[in-house]
Motif scaffolding. Structure first.
Motif, short mmCIF file in Angstrom:
data_model
loop_
_atom_site.label_atom_id
_atom_site.label_comp_id
_atom_site.label_asym_id
_atom_site.label_seq_id
_atom_site.Cartn_x
_atom_site.Cartn_y
_atom_site.Cartn_z
N GLU A 151 -0.07 -4.79 3.20
CA GLU A 151 -1.45 -5.14 3.51
C GLU A 151 -1.52 -6.66 3.58
OE1 GLU A 151 -4.07 -3.44 0.63
OE2 GLU A 151 -4.32 -1.61 1.79
N LYS A 179 0.85 -1.19 0.00
CA LYS A 179 0.00 0.00 0.00
C LYS A 179 0.88 1.23 0.00
CE LYS A 179 -3.71 2.28 2.58
NZ LYS A 179 -4.56 2.22 3.79
N GLU A 216 -1.52 2.45 -8.25
CA GLU A 216 -1.43 2.68 -6.81
C GLU A 216 -0.78 4.02 -6.51
OE1 GLU A 216 -1.77 1.23 -2.73
OE2 GLU A 216 -2.68 0.67 -4.63
#
Length: 375
Positions: free
Chosen positions: A92, A7, A325
């Protein structure tokens, strides 16, 4: 699942003294679990101020974070949206994952070991020379030697690196007729020569900084995961460039090419992740020289779209990938940020983007973009 999702988040601070901005950014993340990397982008006036800022960040993390402490990298690139930018990488994990993060402190640097069944990842950062005033070749050798020793400790070699960031002070400067980036490439090739490259070279970025000497960050992976180098048939592979685009006036040695792939795909049963290398407006091996930053930005995005297999004929990148992302946008001219940001707000809505003032490795290129995507 063997691999894990990284993340990525961006935080900015402004309108306060530097130390207070840094503390606020650190305080926003230090209680979180599984933070593995903190990358600060900063404005500083010289290498002495750079070292003071770096020491402050490292000491704060040592004091406040519990083990395993995240890696800290300080990149002397002036933020163009905010005064101080923090990029945070964290893992994550789902309930059925048995992933362990272990901290390692060695003479070569602080790094993290991420372990799962039949899987090992080494995350290292902030690798640099002890003296930031040494010539680029010597600084590069010291940074790569530290990387090599860390990899050896974990039973790895350079061929296991999947993503590498190379930050070079004054990357396009010519010293005795040789470009700093070419000096770095020559050293990189010498260290890489001892490794097997079963999965291609790393995805990588080689980008300029205002200060900070030479700094290397990397992620290396070994185990039960598929690793695929990504080529772009619109662009000649960087490691196959001709001498025509390599800047060196030396006659005593062969000019070495930049050893990286355009991207790297990591995949297992439930996750496909792409590291997108530093990408610019290059077709074949030639720069698109038009002096127009918007044109170069959109050509760069087209190169990224093509690299990660997006459908042709669509113009809005997130609309049909939906998986970006994070992006970093490096701009050669500070004043270009307003028009580029306006353009990318339309092309890439809802994607976190860091805008940074940095020399790109070719004088004629005005913008470079890198990122992480999930498919």
């Amino acid at each position: 699942m063997v691999y894990h999702r990284i993340k990525c988040e961006l935080y900015t601070a402004e309108n306060k003294p530097w130390q207070r901005m840094a503390e606020e950014l650190l305080e926003s993340v230090f209680r979180r679990e599984n933070v593995i990397r903190l990358i600060f982008f900063t404005l500083c006036s010289d290498n002495q101020e750079y070292q003071l800022q770096r020491n402050f960040l490292e000491q704060w993390v040592d004091k406040h974070f519990v083990a395993p402490r995240p890696l800290v990298s300080l990149v002397a690139q002036k933020p163009l949206a905010g005064e101080l930018i923090l990029e945070v990488h964290s893992l994550e994990q789902t309930a059925d994952e048995a992933v362990v993060i272990e901290e390692q402190e060695t003479a070569w640097g602080h790094y993290l070991r991420i372990k799962a069944a039949d899987y090992l990842e080494v995350v290292a950062g902030g690798l640099c020379a002890g003296d930031l005033n040494l010539p680029i070749c010597e600084q590069s050798e010291q940074a790569f030697r530290k990387a090599e020793e860390i990899l050896k400790t974990e039973g790895m070699n350079f061929g296991d690196i999947v993503r590498q960031w190379n930050y070079l002070e004054r990357i396009t400067n010519l010293i005795h007729g040789n470009q700093c980036y070419q000096d770095f490439n020559d050293v990189r090739s010498r260290f890489y020569a001892s490794s097997e490259w079963l999965y291609g070279y790393p995805a990588a970025t080689g980008i300029g900084t205002q200060y900070g000497g030479v700094q290397i960050d990397f992620n290396a992976v070994k185990g039960n995961i598929d690793i695929v180098p990504l080529d772009n048939d619109w662009q000649r592979a960087a490691h196959d460039y001709s001498d025509d685009v390599l800047i060196s006036h030396r006659t005593d040695t062969e000019k070495e090419t930049p050893k990286f792939e355009r991207g790297k795909l990591l995949t297992d049963q439930s996750l496909e992740m792409i590291y997108i290398s530093g990408t610019a407006a290059i077709r074949g091996e030639e720069s698109i020289i038009d002096g127009n930053v918007l044109s170069q930005t959109e050509i760069t995005l087209e190169n990224i779209q093509h690299l990660i297999g997006l459908e042709e004929g669509k113009k809005n990148l997130p609309e049909h990938s939906g998986k970006l992302e994070l992006l970093r946008v490096y701009l050669k001219n500070e004043t270009d940020v307003h028009v580029v940001k306006k353009d990318l707000d339309k092309l890439c809505p809802d994607v976190p983007i860091a805008y940074l003032y940095a020399d790109v490795c070719r004088e004629e290129l005005l913008v470079e973009i890198e990122g992480i995507a999930y498919l």
